[in-house]
Design an enzyme around this catalytic site. Structure first.
Site, mmCIF file in Angstrom:
data_model
loop_
_atom_site.group_PDB
_atom_site.id
_atom_site.type_symbol
_atom_site.label_atom_id
_atom_site.label_comp_id
_atom_site.label_asym_id
_atom_site.label_seq_id
_atom_site.Cartn_x
_atom_site.Cartn_y
_atom_site.Cartn_z
ATOM 1 N N CYS A 93 -82.254 43.873 -67.391
ATOM 2 C CA CYS A 93 -81.039 44.686 -67.587
ATOM 3 C C CYS A 93 -79.955 43.915 -68.324
ATOM 4 O O CYS A 93 -79.096 44.503 -68.975
ATOM 5 C CB CYS A 93 -80.523 45.156 -66.237
ATOM 6 S SG CYS A 93 -80.265 43.796 -65.087
ATOM 7 N N GLY A 132 -82.014 50.312 -60.742
ATOM 8 C CA GLY A 132 -82.914 51.057 -61.630
ATOM 9 C C GLY A 132 -82.139 51.642 -62.793
ATOM 10 O O GLY A 132 -81.051 51.178 -63.131
ATOM 11 N N GLU A 153 -79.683 52.133 -74.179
ATOM 12 C CA GLU A 153 -80.573 51.101 -73.629
ATOM 13 C C GLU A 153 -82.014 51.395 -74.041
ATOM 14 O O GLU A 153 -82.545 52.460 -73.723
ATOM 15 C CB GLU A 153 -80.477 51.062 -72.101
ATOM 16 C CG GLU A 153 -81.299 49.910 -71.517
ATOM 17 C CD GLU A 153 -81.336 49.909 -69.986
ATOM 18 O OE1 GLU A 153 -81.602 50.970 -69.406
ATOM 19 O OE2 GLU A 153 -81.133 48.834 -69.400
ATOM 20 N N THR A 155 -81.581 57.812 -63.114
ATOM 21 C CA THR A 155 -82.058 57.873 -61.718
ATOM 22 C C THR A 155 -80.899 57.562 -60.777
ATOM 23 O O THR A 155 -80.764 58.188 -59.723
ATOM 24 C CB THR A 155 -83.190 56.848 -61.476
ATOM 25 O OG1 THR A 155 -84.069 56.855 -62.584
ATOM 26 C CG2 THR A 155 -83.964 57.161 -60.217
ATOM 27 N N LYS A 197 -88.616 50.725 -50.870
ATOM 28 C CA LYS A 197 -89.462 51.560 -51.731
ATOM 29 C C LYS A 197 -89.498 50.887 -53.100
ATOM 30 O O LYS A 197 -88.607 51.068 -53.927
ATOM 31 C CB LYS A 197 -88.869 52.964 -51.818
ATOM 32 C CG LYS A 197 -89.864 54.095 -52.022
ATOM 33 C CD LYS A 197 -90.763 53.970 -53.224
ATOM 34 C CE LYS A 197 -90.110 54.374 -54.524
ATOM 35 N NZ LYS A 197 -90.903 54.046 -55.738
ATOM 36 N N THR A 254 -80.001 54.320 -65.235
ATOM 37 C CA THR A 254 -78.734 55.029 -65.032
ATOM 38 C C THR A 254 -78.955 56.488 -64.633
ATOM 39 O O THR A 254 -78.290 57.006 -63.725
ATOM 40 C CB THR A 254 -77.889 54.915 -66.313
ATOM 41 O OG1 THR A 254 -77.593 53.519 -66.505
ATOM 42 C CG2 THR A 254 -76.594 55.688 -66.223
ATOM 43 N N GLU A 269 -77.028 49.438 -59.080
ATOM 44 C CA GLU A 269 -77.148 48.448 -60.165
ATOM 45 C C GLU A 269 -77.994 49.097 -61.243
ATOM 46 O O GLU A 269 -79.205 49.279 -61.058
ATOM 47 C CB GLU A 269 -77.839 47.171 -59.644
ATOM 48 C CG GLU A 269 -77.075 46.438 -58.556
ATOM 49 C CD GLU A 269 -75.830 45.725 -59.069
ATOM 50 O OE1 GLU A 269 -75.648 45.610 -60.298
ATOM 51 O OE2 GLU A 269 -75.020 45.314 -58.222
HETATM 52 P P1 NAP Z 1 -86.113 53.867 -62.545
HETATM 53 O O1 NAP Z 1 -87.101 54.723 -63.216
HETATM 54 O O2 NAP Z 1 -84.732 54.373 -62.388
HETATM 55 O O3 NAP Z 1 -86.739 53.513 -61.111
HETATM 56 C C1 NAP Z 1 -86.131 52.620 -60.210
HETATM 57 C C2 NAP Z 1 -86.648 52.889 -58.810
HETATM 58 O O4 NAP Z 1 -86.196 54.171 -58.386
HETATM 59 C C3 NAP Z 1 -88.167 52.932 -58.711
HETATM 60 O O5 NAP Z 1 -88.570 52.421 -57.471
HETATM 61 C C4 NAP Z 1 -88.446 54.432 -58.779
HETATM 62 O O6 NAP Z 1 -89.682 54.752 -58.206
HETATM 63 C C5 NAP Z 1 -87.288 54.954 -57.956
HETATM 64 N N1 NAP Z 1 -86.936 56.354 -58.181
HETATM 65 C C6 NAP Z 1 -87.216 57.144 -59.256
HETATM 66 N N2 NAP Z 1 -86.685 58.374 -59.077
HETATM 67 C C7 NAP Z 1 -86.042 58.361 -57.873
HETATM 68 C C8 NAP Z 1 -85.290 59.319 -57.138
HETATM 69 N N3 NAP Z 1 -85.083 60.557 -57.600
HETATM 70 N N4 NAP Z 1 -84.787 58.966 -55.936
HETATM 71 C C9 NAP Z 1 -84.966 57.711 -55.460
HETATM 72 N N5 NAP Z 1 -85.685 56.761 -56.102
HETATM 73 C C10 NAP Z 1 -86.205 57.078 -57.310
HETATM 74 O O7 NAP Z 1 -85.966 52.460 -63.258
HETATM 75 P P2 NAP Z 1 -87.123 51.544 -63.799
HETATM 76 O O8 NAP Z 1 -87.693 52.165 -65.018
HETATM 77 O O9 NAP Z 1 -88.026 51.177 -62.673
HETATM 78 O O10 NAP Z 1 -86.305 50.224 -64.183
HETATM 79 C C11 NAP Z 1 -85.686 50.031 -65.404
HETATM 80 C C12 NAP Z 1 -84.196 50.277 -65.306
HETATM 81 O O11 NAP Z 1 -83.636 49.484 -64.275
HETATM 82 C C13 NAP Z 1 -83.462 49.877 -66.574
HETATM 83 O O12 NAP Z 1 -82.517 50.858 -66.887
HETATM 84 C C14 NAP Z 1 -82.773 48.575 -66.193
HETATM 85 O O13 NAP Z 1 -81.618 48.285 -66.931
HETATM 86 C C15 NAP Z 1 -82.463 48.835 -64.749
HETATM 87 N N6 NAP Z 1 -82.239 47.581 -64.024
HETATM 88 C C16 NAP Z 1 -80.976 47.274 -63.635
HETATM 89 C C17 NAP Z 1 -80.725 46.067 -62.992
HETATM 90 C C18 NAP Z 1 -79.340 45.697 -62.561
HETATM 91 O O14 NAP Z 1 -79.199 44.784 -61.746
HETATM 92 N N7 NAP Z 1 -78.300 46.338 -63.046
HETATM 93 C C19 NAP Z 1 -81.781 45.184 -62.731
HETATM 94 C C20 NAP Z 1 -83.063 45.541 -63.139
HETATM 95 C C21 NAP Z 1 -83.292 46.741 -63.784
HETATM 96 P P3 NAP Z 1 -90.995 54.923 -59.144
HETATM 97 O O15 NAP Z 1 -90.947 53.860 -60.193
HETATM 98 O O16 NAP Z 1 -92.099 54.719 -58.196
HETATM 99 O O17 NAP Z 1 -90.896 56.301 -59.708
#
Ligand code: NAP
Length: 478
Positions: free
Chosen positions: A280, A224, A381, A228, A171, A226, A246
């Protein structure tokens, strides 16, 4: 362009008639639509993965490794497509999409092909018995990925997951679905057995949460934010699914007074602003030792202001657009907050861009000084092109500031004395620290964070361990 789900080896229309728009971050224009998949679409994908389990887990390691290599070959032949789709979908510069996203997507498959091929169980001898440890597949995996490095992160999960005999449902973020679709085209072209890799598009709250809490999903690998991540953990916990998280980061770049200034300026700028600060691992708080503070910050600002911001498809561009209007608003909110918290904006504002880019999500790289090290802007962040700079007196103070956040993902130390650098690095509570470099990755090394940055490790044998169940058979000697 309307995308489709990929389930059981076929591109399929979703069950409803609702769609999500895919916008170009650089212009704000719509260029594709993705299905807003329903729980029944998720059910179909999980069922396909479950049905494919029996056959796939019986395949030998070397057969599965060969499939990973075939996918890598086909992806490599579409290198430029990956780069241009990723650049258009995320707003990142094409040169970055090529060097980082396209490159790593291919090498993730190649790397894990080799690891899986060579992977062996272990044997532990006792005086009167022998223990045979094997790694069995876990089952059906839910792989959920964010928008900042779409195929890079998806391939980082898919390759070890299927390599170890699991079948998966992916997904991707609704904001950046294009290269996940490309990966399904590749999987389809090479003829991977149906159901081994499935893809469901949709939003996180709908498709994502349905997938994570699905009874027939055995493991969840999530990258994604924290917040979420905590929802995902809550949904997965009652069913005791295996889970890897992660999550976000607030990483420090520590500049010691004996550093090579040229190297440190370039490295800290790269670490602060790569992908518009939307990595990240980005070093968004820069800690500089007293003796070189003025010299370093002056050079740092000069370098930041010399970065070329603009059309992501231009080969010369170094900084592109932010992912969405909503995210831009969040970043702007933090810049306002920085001023309220007593910070001074040393450089920033809005870039002057040609008309076609007027509707995009643009902001210039921003550097703020004068904030307290425990202010919200220097501990939360922001995930954008905003860096705060702080002064410190000695190594102990630098470590104290670096550790003063709930996150614990990464960091970097810049010094002319590598043993001093290693000592400082060892004192930082994060999963990864670089000395005199940043985002320099050996795929065998562990990747992941502590605290609010997540649970578990990816990379090399850690990925193989997560995507398998270690099983011991103890045989008593005759
Ligand atoms: P996000 O809003 O948490 O979304 C991540 C993924 O989760 C997306 O596919 C999102 O779908 C999905 N999602 C949202 N709500 C969900 C739920 N309740 N249940 C299951 N899946 C759900 O994060 P983002 O804005 O895409 O990414 C930015 C974040 O990712 C930043 O905090 C960054 O630091 C972190 N990140 C961490 C790493 C690491 O390796 N530690 C690497 C890259 C990014 P939709 O977008 O379609 O809603």
């Amino acid at each position: 362009m309307d995308l489709m789900n990929y389930i059981n080896g076929r591109f399929q229309a979703h069950s409803g008639d609702e769609w999500l728009e895919v916008l170009e971050p650089a212009t704000g224009r719509q260029f594709a639509r993705v299905p807003l998949s329903s729980p029944s679409d998720v059910d179909s994908a999980v069922l396909a993965a479950r049905d494919a389990q029996a056959g796939w887990r019986e395949a030998s390691q070397s057969e599965r490794a060969d499939w990973l290599d075939k996918i890598a070959d086909e992806l490599e032949s579409r290198y430029e497509d990956i780069a241009s789709l990723e650049s258009r979908d995320t707003g990142k510069p094409i040169s970055l999409a090529r060097a980082v996203d396209a490159h790593r997507s291919v090498s993730n498959f190649r790397f894990f092909a080799e690891m899986v091929r060579e992977h062996q169980g272990e044997v532990f001898e006792m005086p009167d018995a022998t223990n045979f440890v094997t790694h069995k597949p876990v089952g059906v995996g839910a792989l959920i990925t964010p928008w900042n490095l779409p195929l890079y992160l998806l391939s980082w999960k898919v390759a070890p997951a299927i390599g170890m005999g699991n079948t998966v449902v992916c997904k991707p973020s609704e904001l950046t679905p294009m290269t996940a679709n490309l990966l399904m085209e590749v999987v389809d072209k090479v003829g991977l057995p149906p159901g081994v890799i499935n893809l469901v598009h949709g939003d996180g709250r709908g498709a994502g949460s349905t997938l994570v809490s699905h009874r027939d999903v055995d493991l969840v690998s999530f990258t994604g934010g924290t917040l979420t991540g905590s929802k995902v953990a809550e949904a997965a916990a009652p069913q005791f699914k295996k889970i890897s998280l992660e999550l976000g980061g607030k990483n420090s770049s520590i500049v010691l007074d004996d550093c090579d200034i040229d190297l440190a300026v370039k490295g800290v700028v790269r670490s602060g602003f790569m992908n518009q600060g939307q990595v990240c691992l980005c070093g968004s708080r820069v800690l500089v030792q007293d003796g070189i503070y003025d010299l370093f910050v002056g050079r740092f600002i000069e370098e930041v202001e010399s970065m070329k911001i603009g059309d992501p498809s231009d080969e010369q561009t170094e900084l592109g657009a932010l992912i969405s209007a909503e995210h831009l608003k969040k970043v702007e909110g933090y810049i306002e907050l920085a001023k309220e918290e007593g910070g001074t904006v040393l450089t920033g504002g809005y870039p002057c861009l040609p008309k076609p880019l007027a509707g995009g999500n643009w902001i210039a790289p921003t550097v703020v000084s004068g904030l307290k090290t425990d202010s919200r802007c220097s501990t939360e962040e922001i995930f954008g092109p905003v860096v705060t700079v702080h002064r410190f007196h000695d190594d102990e103070e630098a470590v104290r500031i670096a550790n003063n956040t709930r996150y614990g993902l990464a960091g970097s130390v810049w010094t002319g004395d590598t043993s001093r650098g290693k000592k400082v690095a060892d004192s930082i509570h994060t999963g990864m620290v670089w000395v005199n470099t940043w985002l320099h990755r050996d795929l065998r090394a562990p990747f992941g964070g502590v605290g609010d940055s997540g649970v578990g490790r990816e990379g090399g044998k850690w990925s193989l361990g997560f995507f398998s169940e270690a099983t011991n058979v103890c045989v008593k000697h005759d």
